[in-house]
Write an enzyme that holds these catalytic residues in place. Structure first.
Site, short mmCIF file in Angstrom:
data_model
loop_
_atom_site.label_atom_id
_atom_site.label_comp_id
_atom_site.label_asym_id
_atom_site.label_seq_id
_atom_site.Cartn_x
_atom_site.Cartn_y
_atom_site.Cartn_z
N ASP A 54 0.80 -1.22 0.00
CA ASP A 54 0.00 0.00 0.00
C ASP A 54 0.84 1.27 0.00
OD1 ASP A 54 -2.26 -1.61 0.06
OD2 ASP A 54 -2.39 -1.56 2.25
N HIS A 105 -4.59 -1.60 -5.97
CA HIS A 105 -3.75 -0.49 -6.46
C HIS A 105 -4.66 0.66 -6.92
CE1 HIS A 105 -0.26 -3.52 -7.30
NE2 HIS A 105 -0.60 -3.44 -6.03
N ALA A 114 -7.58 -0.63 0.52
CA ALA A 114 -8.27 -0.43 -0.75
C ALA A 114 -9.15 -1.64 -1.08
CB ALA A 114 -7.25 -0.20 -1.86
N VAL A 115 -8.78 -2.82 -0.57
CA VAL A 115 -9.51 -4.04 -0.89
C VAL A 115 -10.49 -4.40 0.21
CG1 VAL A 115 -9.26 -6.52 -1.33
CG2 VAL A 115 -7.57 -4.94 -2.21
P1 GDP Z 1 -0.66 0.38 -3.53
O1 GDP Z 1 -1.28 -0.89 -3.08
O2 GDP Z 1 0.80 0.43 -3.24
O3 GDP Z 1 -0.96 0.69 -4.96
O4 GDP Z 1 -1.33 1.54 -2.67
P2 GDP Z 1 -2.90 1.71 -2.36
O5 GDP Z 1 -3.58 2.18 -3.57
O6 GDP Z 1 -3.42 0.48 -1.69
O7 GDP Z 1 -2.85 2.82 -1.22
C1 GDP Z 1 -2.27 4.06 -1.44
C2 GDP Z 1 -3.32 5.13 -1.14
O8 GDP Z 1 -2.68 6.38 -1.04
C3 GDP Z 1 -4.35 5.29 -2.23
O9 GDP Z 1 -5.57 5.65 -1.65
C4 GDP Z 1 -3.81 6.43 -3.08
O10 GDP Z 1 -4.83 7.14 -3.77
C5 GDP Z 1 -3.19 7.29 -2.02
N1 GDP Z 1 -2.03 8.08 -2.43
C6 GDP Z 1 -1.00 7.73 -3.26
N2 GDP Z 1 -0.07 8.71 -3.29
C7 GDP Z 1 -0.52 9.69 -2.48
C8 GDP Z 1 0.01 10.95 -2.06
O11 GDP Z 1 1.09 11.35 -2.45
N3 GDP Z 1 -0.74 11.68 -1.18
C9 GDP Z 1 -1.94 11.24 -0.71
N4 GDP Z 1 -2.59 12.02 0.14
N5 GDP Z 1 -2.47 10.08 -1.07
C10 GDP Z 1 -1.76 9.30 -1.93
P1 IMO Z 2 -0.83 -4.12 -2.32
O1 IMO Z 2 -0.36 -4.68 -3.64
C1 IMO Z 2 -1.04 -4.51 2.02
C2 IMO Z 2 -1.20 -8.57 3.65
C3 IMO Z 2 -2.49 -8.94 4.33
C4 IMO Z 2 -1.98 -9.90 5.39
C5 IMO Z 2 -0.87 -10.63 4.66
C6 IMO Z 2 -1.27 -11.97 4.10
O2 IMO Z 2 -2.12 -3.42 -2.40
O3 IMO Z 2 0.26 -3.36 -1.67
P2 IMO Z 2 -2.80 -12.66 2.02
O4 IMO Z 2 -4.24 -12.41 1.73
O5 IMO Z 2 -1.88 -12.16 0.98
O6 IMO Z 2 -2.51 -14.10 2.36
O7 IMO Z 2 -2.50 -11.84 3.39
O8 IMO Z 2 -0.45 -9.78 3.61
N1 IMO Z 2 -1.33 -8.07 2.26
C7 IMO Z 2 -1.24 -6.79 1.92
N2 IMO Z 2 -1.10 -5.67 2.68
N3 IMO Z 2 -1.07 -4.40 0.67
C8 IMO Z 2 -1.18 -5.51 -0.11
O9 IMO Z 2 -1.13 -5.46 -1.46
C9 IMO Z 2 -1.31 -6.76 0.52
N4 IMO Z 2 -1.46 -8.02 0.06
C10 IMO Z 2 -1.46 -8.80 1.14
O10 IMO Z 2 -3.13 -7.82 4.89
O11 IMO Z 2 -1.40 -9.18 6.45
MG MG Z 3 -2.87 -1.57 -1.92
#
Ligand code: GDP
Ligand code: IMO
Ligand code: MG
Length: 481
Positions: A62, A90, A347-348
């Site tokens: 995340d 994502h 996000a999920v």
């Molecule tokens: P990922 O799994 O690594 O793609 O990240 P996620 O999408 O799960 O979580 C990142 C969150 O931070 C999302 O809600 C994005 O819209 C938000 N985000 C990403 N970059 C920035 C930033 O620079 N500032 C703020 N405020 N939010 C951000």
């Molecule tokens: P993105 O790509 C954050 C975490 C789960 C749990 C552990 C194992 O969005 O960064 P699983 O369902 O994979 O067996 O869960 O891994 N986890 C994540 N945490 N971002 C993710 O993906 C994750 N994918 C799995 O919360 O702790």
């Molecule tokens: Mg994520």
């Protein structure tokens, strides 16, 4: 006449000589062209300009990989996922539209780009078709641009059932999985009784293979969790889903290597993060795949010699979803503030994310494991109202300074982070697009991170929107764009 003949023969001979010398000079031209081509291959067997860049999460997931990949995707032809499944979420936001992609690489949102789901990904066809429908409703057509590996393993509803049952059995030691069946699907893959996307393409064989696996799994499920396996109707349901995805299925390693040999740039989209990696993360509080950069090679079939660089993504602080050690976790009140400002909810799953200070000890480990050549710092704006910022620069265990990331979870749970306090900037960085426009304290914070890790900061994100991004012109990352 004889003289004429003689002179005619002479001119023919000289013509032949000329032709021969022309052939020789043509050959030498071809040779020098080949030499020139070889020089431009950069000594790597690759065409100049060809690039394959891997984006990885440097923390516990995340970090903002979705936003980063979406930004970079403008400069790449192919965007490929190598690990995980729909446990990933994502987020991409542009022009006010918000997309959360779980399986399909973010590159699909960029017109004309190809999105590839590699063999290292575990695919739940129902989730995939759901995502296709969402994209279709948003007016994003994927025909000819989406490619799914015929070797990717399938997630079945019984994997979800087993994921939930295993978590329940762990009681207070639960991992906090996303309950998507990821772990059990990878277990089956490694145990060599998984079913793959290619199996869906032959209905009769698929029915036979699935029946065999279900029989075996039912016995395990009854013995281990005391419940029968619920597998009724799965074969036909999956065959119907198979028809929906058939047009996208191919050998993606052939596709990507072919693209690379034609000099087309490939961007690799990591999922999860370094500390969730099955080998290098905070085991057993990890996911079941190779999230680190090495996984890109095995999960896609791209040779290591083709990887030109690795981009690591970190937040300006740290978050974690699910259980497991988190040395720099903030106390509840502080965590709540950051969570609210950063909108730190999964996000999920929508679960609140645990929040903590930036951990440079952990990031040093991530830089080493992934060979990070350029670091992206996201969510800088979340610290806009923070008066003082703590940064962990090292760990102590029982008073002694630690040099290496401990493998033992029991030790990691007890380490004491050593903090440096840096001043906040107490002004808005939200949406800033020029490094020079950042407040001095924010620039100092970034410089501190870069100095401590010995890695450039190639990108700074100042908001969730695509445009709220800074790429310093002198950075290595800027040269890849
Ligand atoms: P990922 O799994 O690594 O793609 O990240 P996620 O999408 O799960 O979580 C990142 C969150 O931070 C999302 O809600 C994005 O819209 C938000 N985000 C990403 N970059 C920035 C930033 O620079 N500032 C703020 N405020 N939010 C951000
Ligand atoms: P993105 O790509 C954050 C975490 C789960 C749990 C552990 C194992 O969005 O960064 P699983 O369902 O994979 O067996 O869960 O891994 N986890 C994540 N945490 N971002 C993710 O993906 C994750 N994918 C799995 O919360 O702790
Ligand atoms: Mg994520």
């Amino acid at each position: 006449m004889a003289g004429k003949r003689a002179s005619g023969e002479g001119s023919r001979k000289s013509e032949i000589r000329n032709q021969k010398s022309e052939v020789r000079s043509q050959k030498s031209e071809v040779r020098s062209q080949k030499k020139e081509e070889k020089r431009s291959l950069n000594g790597t067997g690759r065409k100049q300009g060809m690039k394959c860049i891997v984006v990885v999460g440097a923390q516990w997931g995340d970090e903002g990989k979705g936003k980063v990949v979406d930004y970079l995707a403008a400069s790449f032809d192919y965007i490929a996922r190598y690990a995980g499944g729909h446990n990933a979420g994502h987020t991409v936001i542009f022009n006010g539209h918000r997309f959360i992609l779980q399986l399909i690489p973010c590159g699909i949102l960029r017109p004309g780009r190809h999105a590839v789901i590699g063999p290292g990904v575990v695919v739940d066809p129902a989730a995939l078709v759901g995502e296709l429908d969402t994209l279709h409703k948003a007016g994003i057509e994927v025909a000819g641009r989406l490619h799914i590996s015929n070797r990717a393993h399938l997630i079945f509803p019984y994997h979800r059932q087993m994921d939930k049952a295993a978590e329940a059995a762990r009681g207070s030691g639960k991992i906090g999985t996303t309950a998507r069946g990821i772990g059990p699907a990878y277990e089956d893959k490694m145990a060599r009784h998984g079913l793959r996307v290619c199996d869906l393409m032959d209905a009769e064989l698929f029915r036979q293979k699935l029946a065999r696996v279900v029989q075996e799994k039912d016995a395990i499920c009854r013995a281990t969790y005391g419940v029968p396996l619920d597998a009724a109707g799965h074969a036909e349901e999956y065959l119907t889903l198979g028809v929906r995805i058939r047009e996208f299925v191919c050998d993606t390693a052939e596709l990507l290597n072919g693209a690379l040999s034609e000099g087309k740039p490939v961007l690799v989209e990591g999922a999860q993060g370094t500390m969730l990696d099955i080998d290098h993360g905070t085991y057993p509080y990890v996911t079941s795949s190779s999230a680190t950069a090495g996984g890109a090679c095995t999960g896609l079939g791209i040779p290591p010699t083709h990887i030109a660089g690795v981009v690591g993504v970190t937040k300006a602080y740290t978050t974690r979803v699910g259980s497991g050690p988190f040395p720099t976790e903030m106390p509840d009140l502080e965590a709540k503030e950051v969570r609210d400002r950063g909108n730190e909810y999964g996000a999920v799953t929508g679960r609140p994310r645990r929040c903590g200070w930036l951990d440079l000890f952990m990031l040093r480990y991530a830089v080493m494991l992934n060979g990070i050549s350029s670091l992206v710092v996201t969510k800088l704006d979340v610290f806009d109202t923070q008066r003082e910022i703590q940064v962990c620069v090292g760990y102590r265990y029982k008073g002694a300074v630690l040099r290496e990331m401990p493998a033992e979870i029991e030790i990691l749970e007890q380490v004491k982070p050593e903090y440096r306090t840096l001043p906040g900037w107490c002004s808005s960085t939200f949406g800033v697009r020029d490094a020079a426009a950042l407040p001095q304290a924010a620039r100092d914070y970034l410089a501190f991170i870069s100095d401590q890790l010995g890695v450039e900061i190639g990108m700074i994100s100042t908001g969730p929107e695509r445009d709220a991004t800074i790429v310093p012109a002198e950075s290595q990352l800027a040269r890849w764009l």
